[in-house]
Motif scaffolding. Structure first.
Motif, PDB file in Angstrom:
ATOM      1  N   VAL A 131      33.212 -26.341  23.772  1.00  0.00           N
ATOM      2  CA  VAL A 131      34.327 -27.106  24.332  1.00  0.00           C
ATOM      3  C   VAL A 131      34.338 -26.875  25.838  1.00  0.00           C
ATOM      4  O   VAL A 131      34.302 -25.722  26.286  1.00  0.00           O
ATOM      5  CB  VAL A 131      35.683 -26.674  23.721  1.00  0.00           C
ATOM      6  CG1 VAL A 131      36.829 -27.481  24.325  1.00  0.00           C
ATOM      7  CG2 VAL A 131      35.646 -26.831  22.208  1.00  0.00           C
ATOM      8  N   VAL A 132      34.390 -27.953  26.605  1.00  0.00           N
ATOM      9  CA  VAL A 132      34.418 -27.868  28.062  1.00  0.00           C
ATOM     10  C   VAL A 132      35.833 -28.142  28.555  1.00  0.00           C
ATOM     11  O   VAL A 132      36.453 -29.145  28.165  1.00  0.00           O
ATOM     12  CB  VAL A 132      33.433 -28.865  28.695  1.00  0.00           C
ATOM     13  CG1 VAL A 132      33.602 -28.901  30.213  1.00  0.00           C
ATOM     14  CG2 VAL A 132      31.999 -28.501  28.321  1.00  0.00           C
ATOM     15  N   VAL A 133      36.345 -27.258  29.404  1.00  0.00           N
ATOM     16  CA  VAL A 133      37.661 -27.405  30.019  1.00  0.00           C
ATOM     17  C   VAL A 133      37.504 -27.230  31.534  1.00  0.00           C
ATOM     18  O   VAL A 133      36.394 -27.027  32.024  1.00  0.00           O
ATOM     19  CB  VAL A 133      38.671 -26.394  29.448  1.00  0.00           C
ATOM     20  CG1 VAL A 133      39.021 -26.729  28.007  1.00  0.00           C
ATOM     21  CG2 VAL A 133      38.118 -24.966  29.542  1.00  0.00           C
ATOM     22  N   MET A 146      44.760 -20.218  24.674  1.00  0.00           N
ATOM     23  CA  MET A 146      44.682 -19.291  25.804  1.00  0.00           C
ATOM     24  C   MET A 146      43.269 -19.271  26.373  1.00  0.00           C
ATOM     25  O   MET A 146      43.077 -19.199  27.590  1.00  0.00           O
ATOM     26  CB  MET A 146      45.100 -17.878  25.388  1.00  0.00           C
ATOM     27  CG  MET A 146      46.598 -17.673  25.288  1.00  0.00           C
ATOM     28  SD  MET A 146      47.063 -15.926  25.106  1.00  0.00           S
ATOM     29  CE  MET A 146      46.414 -15.563  23.480  1.00  0.00           C
ATOM     30  N   ALA A 147      42.263 -19.340  25.503  1.00  0.00           N
ATOM     31  CA  ALA A 147      40.883 -19.402  25.979  1.00  0.00           C
ATOM     32  C   ALA A 147      40.651 -20.680  26.788  1.00  0.00           C
ATOM     33  O   ALA A 147      39.902 -20.675  27.771  1.00  0.00           O
ATOM     34  CB  ALA A 147      39.923 -19.339  24.798  1.00  0.00           C
ATOM     35  N   LEU A 148      41.305 -21.754  26.392  1.00  0.00           N
ATOM     36  CA  LEU A 148      41.154 -23.030  27.090  1.00  0.00           C
ATOM     37  C   LEU A 148      41.919 -23.057  28.408  1.00  0.00           C
ATOM     38  O   LEU A 148      41.603 -23.848  29.301  1.00  0.00           O
ATOM     39  CB  LEU A 148      41.656 -24.169  26.188  1.00  0.00           C
ATOM     40  CG  LEU A 148      40.979 -24.330  24.830  1.00  0.00           C
ATOM     41  CD1 LEU A 148      41.725 -25.356  23.982  1.00  0.00           C
ATOM     42  CD2 LEU A 148      39.520 -24.728  24.987  1.00  0.00           C
ATOM     43  N   VAL A 166      33.845 -21.620  24.788  1.00  0.00           N
ATOM     44  CA  VAL A 166      34.690 -22.365  25.725  1.00  0.00           C
ATOM     45  C   VAL A 166      34.081 -22.205  27.110  1.00  0.00           C
ATOM     46  O   VAL A 166      33.835 -21.071  27.560  1.00  0.00           O
ATOM     47  CB  VAL A 166      36.140 -21.854  25.713  1.00  0.00           C
ATOM     48  CG1 VAL A 166      36.974 -22.529  26.807  1.00  0.00           C
ATOM     49  CG2 VAL A 166      36.769 -22.095  24.346  1.00  0.00           C
ATOM     50  N   TYR A 167      33.850 -23.314  27.797  1.00  0.00           N
ATOM     51  CA  TYR A 167      33.187 -23.306  29.096  1.00  0.00           C
ATOM     52  C   TYR A 167      34.048 -24.033  30.121  1.00  0.00           C
ATOM     53  O   TYR A 167      34.591 -25.095  29.829  1.00  0.00           O
ATOM     54  CB  TYR A 167      31.809 -23.971  28.989  1.00  0.00           C
ATOM     55  CG  TYR A 167      30.913 -23.269  27.995  1.00  0.00           C
ATOM     56  CD1 TYR A 167      30.092 -22.223  28.399  1.00  0.00           C
ATOM     57  CD2 TYR A 167      30.928 -23.627  26.642  1.00  0.00           C
ATOM     58  CE1 TYR A 167      29.276 -21.561  27.485  1.00  0.00           C
ATOM     59  CE2 TYR A 167      30.122 -22.961  25.720  1.00  0.00           C
ATOM     60  CZ  TYR A 167      29.302 -21.928  26.148  1.00  0.00           C
ATOM     61  OH  TYR A 167      28.515 -21.264  25.234  1.00  0.00           O
ATOM     62  N   LYS A 195      23.581 -28.040  32.907  1.00  0.00           N
ATOM     63  CA  LYS A 195      22.719 -26.893  33.223  1.00  0.00           C
ATOM     64  C   LYS A 195      23.140 -25.638  32.459  1.00  0.00           C
ATOM     65  O   LYS A 195      22.299 -24.861  32.016  1.00  0.00           O
ATOM     66  CB  LYS A 195      22.785 -26.605  34.729  1.00  0.00           C
ATOM     67  CG  LYS A 195      22.137 -27.675  35.604  1.00  0.00           C
ATOM     68  CD  LYS A 195      20.614 -27.577  35.582  1.00  0.00           C
ATOM     69  CE  LYS A 195      19.992 -28.447  36.668  1.00  0.00           C
ATOM     70  NZ  LYS A 195      20.124 -29.881  36.425  1.00  0.00           N
ATOM     71  N   GLN A 196      24.445 -25.418  32.311  1.00  0.00           N
ATOM     72  CA  GLN A 196      24.921 -24.144  31.783  1.00  0.00           C
ATOM     73  C   GLN A 196      25.298 -24.188  30.305  1.00  0.00           C
ATOM     74  O   GLN A 196      25.354 -23.139  29.658  1.00  0.00           O
ATOM     75  CB  GLN A 196      26.118 -23.660  32.601  1.00  0.00           C
ATOM     76  CG  GLN A 196      25.780 -23.402  34.066  1.00  0.00           C
ATOM     77  CD  GLN A 196      26.916 -22.766  34.837  1.00  0.00           C
ATOM     78  OE1 GLN A 196      27.859 -22.233  34.258  1.00  0.00           O
ATOM     79  NE2 GLN A 196      26.850 -22.822  36.158  1.00  0.00           N
ATOM     80  N   VAL A 197      25.576 -25.380  29.786  1.00  0.00           N
ATOM     81  CA  VAL A 197      25.991 -25.501  28.382  1.00  0.00           C
ATOM     82  C   VAL A 197      24.990 -26.327  27.585  1.00  0.00           C
ATOM     83  O   VAL A 197      24.602 -25.971  26.476  1.00  0.00           O
ATOM     84  CB  VAL A 197      27.404 -26.127  28.261  1.00  0.00           C
ATOM     85  CG1 VAL A 197      27.883 -26.065  26.814  1.00  0.00           C
ATOM     86  CG2 VAL A 197      28.396 -25.447  29.184  1.00  0.00           C
ATOM     87  N   GLY A 198      24.604 -27.452  28.167  1.00  0.00           N
ATOM     88  CA  GLY A 198      23.740 -28.400  27.454  1.00  0.00           C
ATOM     89  C   GLY A 198      24.581 -29.450  26.770  1.00  0.00           C
ATOM     90  O   GLY A 198      25.399 -29.114  25.896  1.00  0.00           O
ATOM     91  N   ALA A 199      24.433 -30.697  27.180  1.00  0.00           N
ATOM     92  CA  ALA A 199      25.274 -31.758  26.635  1.00  0.00           C
ATOM     93  C   ALA A 199      25.191 -31.831  25.119  1.00  0.00           C
ATOM     94  O   ALA A 199      26.182 -32.120  24.436  1.00  0.00           O
ATOM     95  CB  ALA A 199      24.879 -33.110  27.253  1.00  0.00           C
TER      96      ALA A 199
END
Length: 423
Positions: A131-133, A146-148, A166-167, A195-199
């Motif tokens: 999950v990207v936030v 809270m992580a988000l 969570v990124y 680059k850091q997660v990968g779509a």
């Protein structure tokens, strides 16, 4: 009736210290744009219960609908014995939210619960974990939300460990990113994701169209559409968190309508039910229906009293054209805020949309946040009878969320108090 001082003494002995309050007064009644405490003191309301009482406190249609529902039944649990009002709320949300595609809805209790369920749905439908936030985001106080959420104090401090996968990527924050245009800001965030997660690993991209607790940050034009376009191409579920921005607050039914963005899923709460606890996830039918039977729900989700209030609230919004009311409030308030800003170098920016406006307070001549000055200005408002709130990652933003039914006189008196508080 007990006084506020007496009630506070009882509170200290009964209520957990971790539950805070903005003002020391205890409410007796509220309506329109005012709150009256048990000592008879009136407060102009620029908070609306944190964007909840958009239709005003004890709105006539809401009171009537709640009273009628209480007399019929108070609870059965929709998962046990369903009822029409739950279905009717879902029908209305499917029709009101952006997007001409077929939709489904599910009802819950709180904004955090809606966000958690949106993540569950996205993960289940895509089979992906991440999950990207965004920087400065606020999505709730439960473990996952809270992580988000970006801000540590008071929301996350010593409450971990938090949920994984969570990124966080940069938000478009024009004041603090050098006025980066929307497309460029979006490209920066997208590059980091790829680059850091990968779509191919991303289930959902979750964003507030205008950030709430993070400081009423309004992204540059084009930021949201560019993210939406990328999410579609990458098979990522685009989730708009409209919990604070929804239900006419920004001048449209929902904030993402401003740039024509159609989210795959939208999370809703706060202004939905005139002050009663209700939340929802609404979105594409194929995503919502991907979850197995029994995978969504909760004992109180879509309580019949809250559903009755929601139907009455939405009818009130239509009848009073509260979207237009929000735009009018924004025009009046925005003009006064800009006048204050022009005469006070502590105000770095006035921003927002509709009846969701803010002033960011800094050390004059810099962009260094000044939370002490922000707190002092807000305290001066409270002392003079105006209920204001602060927010922001740096606790240096004054935010204004008046009920959308506030009168011109109440709005004007509140702005006069605010101007005086700046001295």
């Amino acid at each position: 009736m007990a006084t506020s001082e007496e009630l506070h003494k009882r509170r200290v002995e009964a209520v957990a210290r971790g539950v805070g309050s903005t003002i020391p007064a205890y409410v007796d009644r509220a309506g329109g744009g005012t709150i009256t405490d048990v000592d008879g003191r009136e407060w102009i309301d620029f908070a609306a219960g944190i964007a909840v009482t958009n239709v005003g406190n004890s709105a006539p249609r809401v009171v009537e609908a709640v009273r009628a529902q209480v007399e019929r039944f108070t609870h059965t649990c929709f998962m046990v014995a369903p009822y029409e009002s739950y279905v009717a709320v879902c029908e209305q949300l499917n029709a009101l939210t952006p997007g001409g595609f077929e939709k489904r809805s599910a009802l819950f209790n709180s904004g955090a619960e809606a966000v958690e369920n949106a993540v569950k749905i996205a993960r289940h439908a895509t089979g992906r974990p991440a999950v990207v936030v965004f920087d400065h985001a606020y999505h709730g106080r439960t473990n996952l939300t809270m992580a988000l959420t970006a801000k540590n104090m008071p929301y996350k401090h010593r409450f971990g460990p938090f949920a994984g996968e969570v990124y966080r990527v940069p938000m478009s924050y024009p004041l603090r990113d050098g006025g980066l245009d929307g497309a460029t800001a979006a490209a920066r965030s997208i590059e980091m994701i790829e680059k850091q997660v990968g779509a191919e690993n991303v289930a959902a991209l979750l964003i507030e169209p205008i950030q709430g607790e993070g400081g009423f940050v309004v992204p540059a034009q084009g930021f949201l559409p560019a993210l939406r376009e990328w999410a579609t191409a990458a098979g990522v579920v685009f989730v708009a968190d409209e919990i604070q921005t929804g239900f006419c607050r920004t001048g449209d039914w929902f904030a993402c309508e401003h740039e024509g963005v159609q989210p795959d899923l939208i999370t809703l709460a706060k202004g939905i039910a005139g002050g009663l606890p209700l939340a929802a996830v609404t979105g594409r039918a194929d995503l919502m229906d991907a979850v197995h039977v029994g995978g969504l729900g909760g004992t109180y989700g879509g309580n019949p009293i809250a559903c009755a209030a929601a139907l009455a609230s939405m009818e009130t919004m239509r009848e009073l054209d509260l979207g237009a009311a929000a735009r009018r409030i924004g025009a009046v308030m925005g003009e006064r805020l800009r006048v204050i800003a022009a005469g006070d170098p502590r105000v770095a920016e006035v921003r927002g949309r509709g009846a969701m406006l803010a002033m960011e307070i800094v050390v004059p001549g810099t962009l260094t946040p000044d939370p002490a000055a922000t707190a002092a200005i807000s305290a001066a408002c409270h002392a003079a009878g105006l209920l204001t709130l602060t927010c922001g990652t740096y606790s240096n933003v004054l935010r204004f969320l008046p009920p959308l039914v506030i009168s011109d006189d109440e709005l004007g008196r509140g702005l006069d108090i605010l101007a005086a508080a700046f001295g």
